[in-house]
Design an enzyme around this catalytic site. Structure first.
Site, PDB file in Angstrom:
ATOM      1  N   GLY A 127     -82.180 -69.295 -73.804  1.00 20.19           N
ATOM      2  CA  GLY A 127     -83.330 -69.919 -73.142  1.00 20.19           C
ATOM      3  C   GLY A 127     -83.512 -69.468 -71.705  1.00 20.19           C
ATOM      4  O   GLY A 127     -84.306 -70.049 -70.970  1.00 20.19           O
ATOM      5  N   GLU A 161     -93.786 -58.762 -77.261  1.00 18.64           N
ATOM      6  CA  GLU A 161     -92.940 -59.747 -77.942  1.00 18.64           C
ATOM      7  C   GLU A 161     -93.701 -60.513 -79.023  1.00 18.64           C
ATOM      8  O   GLU A 161     -93.230 -60.676 -80.138  1.00 18.64           O
ATOM      9  CB  GLU A 161     -92.346 -60.731 -76.923  1.00 18.64           C
ATOM     10  N   ASP A 173     -92.519 -66.496 -69.615  1.00 17.38           N
ATOM     11  CA  ASP A 173     -91.284 -65.750 -69.343  1.00 17.38           C
ATOM     12  C   ASP A 173     -91.573 -64.437 -68.628  1.00 17.38           C
ATOM     13  O   ASP A 173     -90.938 -64.094 -67.631  1.00 17.38           O
ATOM     14  CB  ASP A 173     -90.538 -65.453 -70.651  1.00 17.38           C
TER      15      ASP A 173
END
Ligand code: ADP
Ligand code: MG
Length: 386
Positions: A127, A161, A173
């Site tokens: 994470g 991604e 992210d």
């Protein structure tokens, strides 16, 4: 830190048996402080970029291949650079790298032959976003100094991604990895894709605690939550047609009309809408240096993820419930996708050591597993390492 580029250059030269000097790029992992699962609902998120980073060393090569070596996997993968835009995933770590090369080709930056050496100290699958760190550092390496809009870079890495690798993810992210700043959290508006830096108080340490568990619910639950949020939007639109996403719904409006939303989507919406508000509240508390209020918001956010979004798990709840009883701990919550991974904790600097000792003892006694602690110092975003 100064020694790292030399070590990387040395490792590159040893692996690819050359004396030529590659360029080295770095992109950080991130920890999200609050605003969880709000990104794909176009709300706010509040991450910091970390010193823990992925490094990519690159050197152009005449062989016409992309030769990609991950020192962490100790594996090499090669593929023809020409035509990389029509590459297909092979269900390996290399997909993240090839996905970036492919997206760059679509954006008008085709690959030419090169050797790439990858090394990361972002823990994988916890994470803290080792995947975004890998994508963004790869993109910078393949660009090799060619100008590219930072926001477009983050979006391209996200497409690598979500579309190439096939892991559903929002923009947070990659955005945090590109835009990180020392001493600051990044308040990102996932609707406008604009951001604001918010100073983090000096008399505070941010500590991530790795539960060392990862329940295999992650990807399927993520898709389920995305669908449940869409269901909530559809129900809320019956009252107000202008609603496009949960971002368009204020907490006050939601509380008035929530009975019109079926129970499960209602709980999901309540989390998303309240956590988006908590981002703004945490930013205000951080600016005011109000550590008590920051801690309160952390715990409220955790309970919301535990009971409304239902993406916590026993081990994580144990870490949170134990942490918040310890001296000097203002708040604790799960961070990232959920179902394991890390908690993030706000701790008074003088209590960090005792916090780690006590939490380790309790966790080992209960689960016979030692948690790992990461000091999360807000760091700069991605760039070339000189
Ligand atoms: P997280 O981003 O939370 O760390 P993800 O499951 O999103 O977890 O991404 C982890 C995946 O990213 C790994 O399984 C691997 O495929 C890829 N990856 C990350 N870092 C590296 C690395 N240093 N070398 C090779 N692959 C990596
Ligand atoms: Mg990831």
């Amino acid at each position: 830190m100064a020694v790292i580029p030399n070590q990387i250059v040395g490792a590159f030269q040893e692996h690819f048996k050359t004396e030529a000097v590659p360029d080295v790029y770095r992109a950080p992992g991130r920890v999200n402080l609050i605003g969880e699962h709000t990104d794909y609902n176009l709300g706010y998120v509040f991450p910091i970029a970390l010193e823990m980073s992925c490094y990519v060393a690159i050197l152009p090569a005449a062989h016409g291949q992309l030769r990609i070596y991950s020192s962490d996997w100790n594996e090499e993968f090669s593929t023809l650079a020409e035509g990389i835009g029509s590459a297909r995933p092979v269900e390996r770590w290399s997909d993240y790298v090839v996905g970036v090369a492919s997206e760059l080709a679509h954006a008008g930056v085709p690959s030419t032959g090169a050797d790439l050496w990858i090394g990361s100290n972002v823990p994988v699958g916890s994470g803290l976003s080792s995947s975004a760190a890998l994508e963004v550092s790869t993109a910078l390496a393949l660009l090799g100094g060619q100008p590219f809009e930072p926001l477009q870079l983050a979006r391209l890495a996200q497409r690598a991604e979500s579309q190439f690798v096939g892991m559903p993810c929002g923009i947070m992210d990659q955005y945090a990895s590109v835009f990180g700043q020392e001493h600051s959290a990044i308040q990102i508006d996932c609707r406008s894709l604009e951001h604001e830096y918010v100073p983090i108080p000096d008399d505070l340490r941010i500590v991530a605690v790795n539960s060392m568990v990862k329940h295999e619910l992650g990807t399927s639950a993520y898709r389920e939550r995305v669908a449940e949020c869409q269901e909530a939007v559809a129900a809320l639109r019956k009252t107000d047609e202008s609603i496009q996403s949960l971002r368009d719904v204020s907490l006050a409006f939601f509380e008035r009309v929530q009975e019109s939303v079926p129970l499960v989507p209602r709980k999901r919406a309540r989390h998303v809408i309240s956590d988006t508000q908590r981002v703004l509240d945490l930013a205000a508390a951080s600016r005011a240096g109000d550590l008590i209020e920051m801690g309160r918001l952390f715990i409220a956010s955790h309970r919301s993820m535990q009971y409304d979004y239902e993406i916590s798990c026993e081990e994580i709840d144990f870490l949170v419930d134990t942490a918040i009883k310890l001296p000097g701990v203002y708040g604790s919550r799960v961070t990232g996708g959920g179902f394991g991974g890390c908690t993030v904790n706000l701790v008074a600097p003088e209590h960090v050591e005792a916090f780690q000792t006590a939490l380790t003892e309790a966790y080992v006694a209960r689960y016979a597993t030692r948690p790992i602690f990461y000091d999360c110092v807000p760091a700069a975003g991605a760039g070339r390492v000189s």
